[in-house]
Design a protein around this motif. Sequence first.
Motif, mmCIF file in Angstrom:
data_model
loop_
_atom_site.group_PDB
_atom_site.id
_atom_site.type_symbol
_atom_site.label_atom_id
_atom_site.label_comp_id
_atom_site.label_asym_id
_atom_site.label_seq_id
_atom_site.Cartn_x
_atom_site.Cartn_y
_atom_site.Cartn_z
ATOM 1 N N ARG A 118 57.002 7.232 2.041
ATOM 2 C CA ARG A 118 57.855 8.136 2.896
ATOM 3 C C ARG A 118 59.022 8.521 2.026
ATOM 4 N NH1 ARG A 118 56.388 8.040 8.705
ATOM 5 N NH2 ARG A 118 55.145 6.293 8.942
ATOM 6 N N PHE A 119 59.785 7.748 1.395
ATOM 7 C CA PHE A 119 60.687 8.104 0.587
ATOM 8 C C PHE A 119 60.348 8.961 -0.526
ATOM 9 C CE2 PHE A 119 63.498 7.280 -3.181
ATOM 10 C CZ PHE A 119 64.524 7.752 -2.649
ATOM 11 N N ILE A 120 59.187 8.845 -1.165
ATOM 12 C CA ILE A 120 59.050 9.788 -2.218
ATOM 13 C C ILE A 120 58.725 11.031 -1.716
ATOM 14 C CG2 ILE A 120 57.019 10.314 -3.870
ATOM 15 C CD1 ILE A 120 56.921 7.080 -4.617
ATOM 16 N N GLY B 141 59.931 16.609 -1.434
ATOM 17 C CA GLY B 141 60.267 17.797 -0.553
ATOM 18 C C GLY B 141 61.754 18.213 -0.886
ATOM 19 N N ALA B 142 62.658 17.390 -1.017
ATOM 20 C CA ALA B 142 63.946 18.006 -1.461
ATOM 21 C C ALA B 142 63.960 18.430 -2.837
ATOM 22 C CB ALA B 142 64.892 16.734 -1.232
ATOM 23 N N GLY B 143 63.160 17.936 -3.803
ATOM 24 C CA GLY B 143 63.058 18.624 -5.090
ATOM 25 C C GLY B 143 62.243 19.597 -5.315
ATOM 26 N N ARG B 144 61.524 20.036 -4.547
ATOM 27 C CA ARG B 144 60.593 21.318 -4.422
ATOM 28 C C ARG B 144 61.207 22.455 -5.134
ATOM 29 N NH1 ARG B 144 57.601 20.256 -0.489
ATOM 30 N NH2 ARG B 144 55.837 19.136 -1.770
ATOM 31 N N PRO B 145 62.635 22.966 -4.457
ATOM 32 C CA PRO B 145 63.199 24.209 -5.015
ATOM 33 C C PRO B 145 63.776 24.049 -6.201
ATOM 34 C CG PRO B 145 64.297 23.514 -3.209
ATOM 35 C CD PRO B 145 63.194 22.342 -3.412
ATOM 36 N N LEU B 146 63.868 22.867 -6.873
ATOM 37 C CA LEU B 146 64.585 22.693 -8.196
ATOM 38 C C LEU B 146 63.733 22.994 -9.291
ATOM 39 C CD1 LEU B 146 66.602 19.548 -6.998
ATOM 40 C CD2 LEU B 146 67.502 21.811 -6.996
ATOM 41 N N PRO B 147 64.271 23.233 -10.369
ATOM 42 C CA PRO B 147 63.431 23.418 -11.664
ATOM 43 C C PRO B 147 63.096 21.964 -12.385
ATOM 44 C CG PRO B 147 65.448 24.053 -12.163
ATOM 45 C CD PRO B 147 65.399 23.600 -10.874
ATOM 46 N N TYR C 41 57.084 12.092 -15.178
ATOM 47 C CA TYR C 41 57.359 11.045 -13.928
ATOM 48 C C TYR C 41 57.494 12.190 -12.903
ATOM 49 C CZ TYR C 41 59.457 7.574 -11.286
ATOM 50 O OH TYR C 41 59.601 6.463 -10.094
ATOM 51 N N TRP C 42 58.138 13.277 -12.678
ATOM 52 C CA TRP C 42 58.211 14.223 -11.659
ATOM 53 C C TRP C 42 56.870 14.606 -11.253
ATOM 54 C CZ3 TRP C 42 60.953 14.838 -7.677
ATOM 55 C CH2 TRP C 42 60.826 15.978 -6.803
ATOM 56 N N ARG C 43 55.947 15.010 -12.240
ATOM 57 C CA ARG C 43 54.686 15.258 -11.954
ATOM 58 C C ARG C 43 53.864 14.232 -11.106
ATOM 59 N NH1 ARG C 43 52.261 17.673 -17.241
ATOM 60 N NH2 ARG C 43 50.346 17.811 -15.792
ATOM 61 N N MET C 44 53.881 13.068 -11.807
ATOM 62 C CA MET C 44 53.304 11.729 -11.053
ATOM 63 C C MET C 44 53.438 11.734 -9.873
ATOM 64 S SD MET C 44 53.859 8.226 -10.347
ATOM 65 C CE MET C 44 55.538 8.107 -11.267
ATOM 66 N N LEU C 45 54.964 11.758 -9.377
ATOM 67 C CA LEU C 45 55.517 11.700 -7.980
ATOM 68 C C LEU C 45 54.919 12.911 -7.025
ATOM 69 C CD1 LEU C 45 59.438 10.817 -8.312
ATOM 70 C CD2 LEU C 45 57.634 9.385 -7.625
ATOM 71 N N ARG C 46 54.898 14.109 -7.751
ATOM 72 C CA ARG C 46 54.354 15.010 -6.792
ATOM 73 C C ARG C 46 52.814 14.842 -6.583
ATOM 74 N NH1 ARG C 46 55.849 20.079 -10.341
ATOM 75 N NH2 ARG C 46 54.124 20.795 -9.264
ATOM 76 N N GLY C 47 52.026 14.676 -7.675
ATOM 77 C CA GLY C 47 50.661 14.267 -7.462
ATOM 78 C C GLY C 47 50.348 13.256 -6.447
ATOM 79 N N GLY C 48 51.185 12.146 -6.561
ATOM 80 C CA GLY C 48 50.834 10.993 -5.775
ATOM 81 C C GLY C 48 51.059 11.365 -4.148
ATOM 82 N N ASP C 49 52.079 12.147 -4.142
ATOM 83 C CA ASP C 49 52.493 12.764 -2.735
ATOM 84 C C ASP C 49 51.313 13.481 -2.241
ATOM 85 O OD1 ASP C 49 54.241 13.061 -0.392
ATOM 86 O OD2 ASP C 49 54.593 15.222 -1.057
#
Length: 79
Positions: free
Chosen positions: A30-32, A37-43, A48-56
């Motif tokens: 839930r935290f991830i 969601g909060a980081g979606r509009p940021l570049p 590591y970021w791709r891994m978090l997005r993929g897992g979500d």
Amino acid sequence: MRAAAAEHGLTLDDERDLTPYLDLRRPRDRFIAALVGAGRPLPLRGEYWRMLRGGDALQWCLLNGLLNYRVLYFRPAAG
């Protein structure tokens, strides 16, 4: 998978859905999800970021029935 197995002389004997045994939506998940969601509009970039997005995304697909984990048991076709 069934067609490929049949080409090799196998037939499906049993199939089991393992998806209900997954522990989805743990506090960490839930935290991830909130972080992604909060980081979606940021570049944001990087593995590591791709891994978090993929897992979500994987969690979302599992929760919404778009994916599942199955075990297929094949046996030699009678013949």
